[in-house]
Design a protein around this motif. Structure first.
Motif, mmCIF file in Angstrom:
data_model
loop_
_atom_site.group_PDB
_atom_site.id
_atom_site.type_symbol
_atom_site.label_atom_id
_atom_site.label_comp_id
_atom_site.label_asym_id
_atom_site.label_seq_id
_atom_site.Cartn_x
_atom_site.Cartn_y
_atom_site.Cartn_z
ATOM 1 N N CYS A 119 0.826 -1.213 0.000
ATOM 2 C CA CYS A 119 0.000 0.000 0.000
ATOM 3 C C CYS A 119 0.859 1.261 0.000
ATOM 4 C CB CYS A 119 -0.932 -0.002 1.214
ATOM 5 S SG CYS A 119 -2.242 -1.242 1.126
ATOM 6 N N LEU A 120 1.948 1.235 0.762
ATOM 7 C CA LEU A 120 2.818 2.401 0.844
ATOM 8 C C LEU A 120 3.456 2.715 -0.502
ATOM 9 C CD1 LEU A 120 4.367 4.546 2.524
ATOM 10 C CD2 LEU A 120 6.080 2.775 2.981
ATOM 11 N N ASN A 121 4.051 1.714 -1.141
ATOM 12 C CA ASN A 121 4.851 1.956 -2.342
ATOM 13 C C ASN A 121 4.041 2.082 -3.622
ATOM 14 O OD1 ASN A 121 7.303 1.905 -0.906
ATOM 15 N ND2 ASN A 121 7.336 -0.332 -0.965
ATOM 16 N N HIS A 122 2.871 1.430 -3.673
ATOM 17 C CA HIS A 122 2.112 1.426 -4.925
ATOM 18 C C HIS A 122 0.875 2.319 -4.900
ATOM 19 C CE1 HIS A 122 4.656 -1.716 -6.536
ATOM 20 N NE2 HIS A 122 4.456 -2.436 -5.441
ATOM 21 N N PRO A 151 -11.201 6.351 -9.143
ATOM 22 C CA PRO A 151 -11.240 5.217 -10.077
ATOM 23 C C PRO A 151 -9.988 5.099 -10.936
ATOM 24 C CG PRO A 151 -13.309 6.441 -10.127
ATOM 25 C CD PRO A 151 -12.370 7.244 -9.304
ATOM 26 N N GLU A 152 -9.347 6.243 -11.228
ATOM 27 C CA GLU A 152 -8.151 6.184 -12.065
ATOM 28 C C GLU A 152 -6.988 5.503 -11.329
ATOM 29 O OE1 GLU A 152 -7.973 10.221 -9.928
ATOM 30 O OE2 GLU A 152 -9.483 8.823 -10.710
ATOM 31 N N ILE A 153 -6.933 5.662 -9.997
ATOM 32 C CA ILE A 153 -5.884 4.990 -9.231
ATOM 33 C C ILE A 153 -6.157 3.492 -9.172
ATOM 34 C CG2 ILE A 153 -4.765 4.811 -6.965
ATOM 35 C CD1 ILE A 153 -5.370 7.764 -6.538
ATOM 36 N N ILE A 196 -3.711 0.433 -10.554
ATOM 37 C CA ILE A 196 -3.220 -0.694 -9.752
ATOM 38 C C ILE A 196 -3.646 -2.022 -10.379
ATOM 39 C CG2 ILE A 196 -3.381 -1.868 -7.519
ATOM 40 C CD1 ILE A 196 -1.622 0.600 -7.442
ATOM 41 N N SER A 197 -4.902 -2.142 -10.754
ATOM 42 C CA SER A 197 -5.391 -3.414 -11.305
ATOM 43 C C SER A 197 -4.767 -3.711 -12.668
ATOM 44 C CB SER A 197 -6.916 -3.400 -11.408
ATOM 45 O OG SER A 197 -7.353 -2.403 -12.316
ATOM 46 N N GLY A 248 -11.398 -6.218 -12.312
ATOM 47 C CA GLY A 248 -11.474 -7.210 -13.377
ATOM 48 C C GLY A 248 -10.211 -7.489 -14.152
ATOM 49 N N HIS A 249 -9.057 -6.981 -13.699
ATOM 50 C CA HIS A 249 -7.820 -7.201 -14.452
ATOM 51 C C HIS A 249 -6.806 -8.063 -13.716
ATOM 52 C CE1 HIS A 249 -9.310 -4.162 -17.161
ATOM 53 N NE2 HIS A 249 -9.324 -3.247 -16.197
ATOM 54 N N THR A 250 -7.113 -8.465 -12.477
ATOM 55 C CA THR A 250 -6.132 -9.136 -11.629
ATOM 56 C C THR A 250 -6.684 -10.465 -11.131
ATOM 57 O OG1 THR A 250 -5.376 -6.965 -10.870
ATOM 58 C CG2 THR A 250 -4.672 -8.871 -9.593
#
Length: 590
Positions: free
Chosen positions: A87-90, A196-198, A202-203, A232-234
């Motif tokens: 969570c910190l780095n990404h 939503p863009e974040i 991530i996904s 839906g991407h992971t």
């Protein structure tokens, strides 16, 4: 890598999967094999794989074992980390400028930071609480944030810490430019939920997320994973064991895994039931305490051992250790460095550790280190001494991490170039200095005094610290000496090898709580303080509390490979054997 049929099926599964793994079932091997398989899928693409595990120790273990199998350049396609680091780095660090109060950056406040104690003390003082002990500070380390943003934790549940005090503490550290682990998770959740863009970033970045020890994941962490899954991407592989869920005080619940599986449609029909760690008698005791379906089976090298776990009662834990446990180790030919003493809490380990050290037993754990671990030069000095004792190549990485942490503490800046070629050069310079001083100074104190100055000079020349910071390590040594005097350590006879044993503890008896022993294994284990007001603790007032205490006892049993001793004693008037030792509620040894 040699795999069982159960392990191979789990690795080949290309769907979201929650894999239930019994103790010693080779789940780390499964995770590494799955990592290698999915790294092949993302190689030469913009995507990557995240492997999230519970502790930094587990991170280092997986990293070390993975490096024997990957191709050059593959480290760009995976990140092995704790949930807080993920969570910190990404999430938090790249996007914290979107949150009020963090536009100018931040520093992570850990319990080891001296500022942690200062802020807790200041807040408590304003609320009339003085003379704080380690339990008071522990209440702040266990603080969490609920889904609706309110403070929660064991201290708040017991009424020992008021929510308004927690909020004031968070406000104070935030104004001072700090953030703690609890708020890293919470603000990461808010960023994914409200931006939503974040979430899309991530996904899209992570094709797979592998989660180890999933039974220890909290509700807020599960919400973060759910948001990523629903994008839906992971895909997910989640490995855990509800029978080893022992961190409810930190927000973990064994039912969260099933709930998460239902929300993302993950498979739950695969298990690892073969125990490669423990002997048949030890596995039999574990199955008596918490029966599994299918039953856990001893399948490893230790399955041939026949020593039946024994219950011993004495006047004190120290008496049982010196009269029973240590002689048993000698009789079985088990090196003392491959044995551990485990207890439900730190309380009983501190005095036992001091007495064992005075008795001449080398120990690692509570009561072993005669100075505060947080002293700025202590860990770097320990790892340098550890390398002098045993110059193993894999110890270089430990020295790098110790140097990184020391520099972060001294300068307030993260010197990530420590892990580059230039950083490795600086580490070898430090080792050369340490070795020369080792030849000239046989005593630990004179070595520490000279090494702190020499190390500072090397770091100034390498550009890691300024001349104005050159006295920090020597002052830290003076603090270490004061700590040792307070602990009645014979400074004149303290050896360099004794310092190094904390970095290279292979030849020392381990002392740990049952919580801290999670994920570890030992040839021999003594479980001490097994009294009914300790496990379950007298705080355990509900059936859920008692069940978690039983799971904690289960974790202790399943740390042992060959020899297991249950220990009770008469050190307190009300001591009585834990109900989990009795026939009606547990293993039936008394």
């Amino acid at each position: 890598m040699k795999l069982t049929t159960e392990q191979r099926e789990a690795i080949r599964c290309n769907e979201d999967l929650i894999l239930t793994a019994c103790p010693g079932s080779g789940k780390t091997r499964v995770i590494i094999s799955k990592l290698l398989r999915v790294i092949d899928e993302v190689r030469d693409t913009p995507r990557a794989v995240a492997c999230i595990t519970y502790t930094n120790t587990a991170v280092h273990e997986i990293e070390g074992r993975l490096r024997h199998h990957i191709q050059p350049g593959d480290d760009a396609y995976y990140d092995i980390c704790t949930i807080h680091s993920f969570c910190l780095n990404h999430i938090f660090r790249p996007f914290c400028h979107l949150i009020k109060g963090f536009k100018r950056g931040f520093k992570v406040l850990t319990p080891e930071c001296p500022e942690f104690e200062e802020h807790v003390t200041a807040v408590c003082k304003r609320h009339g609480r003085h003379d704080l002990n380690y339990r008071d500070f522990e209440e702040f380390t266990q603080l969490r944030v609920s889904l609706d943003g309110n403070p929660v934790g064991a201290g708040i549940d017991r009424g020992a810490l008021k929510p308004e005090v927690a909020r004031e503490y968070w406000k104070q550290i935030r104004e001072a430019g700090f953030i703690d682990f609890a708020n890293i998770i919470y603000y990461s959740f808010l960023l994914l939920k409200k931006r939503p863009e974040i979430l899309s970033y991530i996904s899209s970045k992570f094709a797979w997320i592998l989660v180890d020890e999933f039974q220890d994941t909290t509700d807020l962490q599960v919400e973060i994973l759910t948001l990523i899954a629903k994008a839906g991407h992971t895909k997910f592989l989640l490995v855990g064991d509800p029978f080893q869920s022992i961190f409810r005080f930190a927000g973990a619940r064994p039912d969260l895994a099933d709930a998460f599986a239902g929300r993302i449609g993950a498979r739950c029909d695969m298990q690892l039931s073969g125990n490669f760690r423990s002997s048949k008698p030890i596995v039999a005791h574990a199955n008596l305490l918490l029966p599994r379906n299918p039953p856990m089976v001893a399948v490893g090298r230790a399955k041939c051992y026949t020593e039946v776990p024994a219950w011993r009662h004495g006047t004190s834990a120290f008496q049982v250790m010196t009269d029973e446990f240590l002689p048993a180790l000698e009789g079985l030919g088990i090196p003392i460095g491959e044995a551990a003493i485990l207890a439900p809490t730190w309380d009983s380990l501190f005095p036992l550790g001091r007495r064992l050290r005075e008795y001449g037993v080398s120990i690692v754990g509570p009561g072993a280190r005669p100075y505060r671990k947080a002293r700025q030069f202590s860990q770097l000095a320990e790892h340098l001494c550890g390398f002098l004792m045993e110059p193993r190549p894999d110890a270089i990485g430990s020295i790098e991490r110790a140097l990184f942490n020391s520099l972060l503490d001294v300068t307030g800046r993260a010197h990530f170039d420590i892990f580059s070629y230039a950083g490795r050069t600086a580490v070898y310079r430090l080792l050369a200095v340490a070795k020369e001083l080792y030849k000239a100074h046989f005593g630990a104190i004179s070595w520490l005094e000279q090494a702190s100055r020499a190390v500072s000079q090397v770091l100034i020349e390498e550009g890691y610290i300024s001349p104005a910071e050159q006295d920090i390590f020597p002052l830290s040594v003076e603090e270490m000496k004061a700590d040792m005097r307070n602990n009645n350590v014979d400074l004149a006879n303290l050896t360099i090898d004794e310092l190094g044993i904390y970095a290279s503890p292979d030849s020392a008896l381990k002392l740990a709580t049952l919580h801290n022993a999670k994920g570890r294994e030992y040839e021999a284990v003594a479980l001490i303080d097994l009294h009914d007001n300790r496990i379950p603790h007298y705080y355990a007032r509900t059936a859920e509390d008692v069940e978690e205490a039983k799971r904690l006892f289960y974790v202790g049993i399943t740390r042992a490979k060959r020899f297991l001793m249950y220990v009770t004693d008469d050190s307190k008037r009300r001591n009585g054997p834990s109900r989990f030792l009795r026939k009606e509620n547990g293993i039936g040894v008394c």
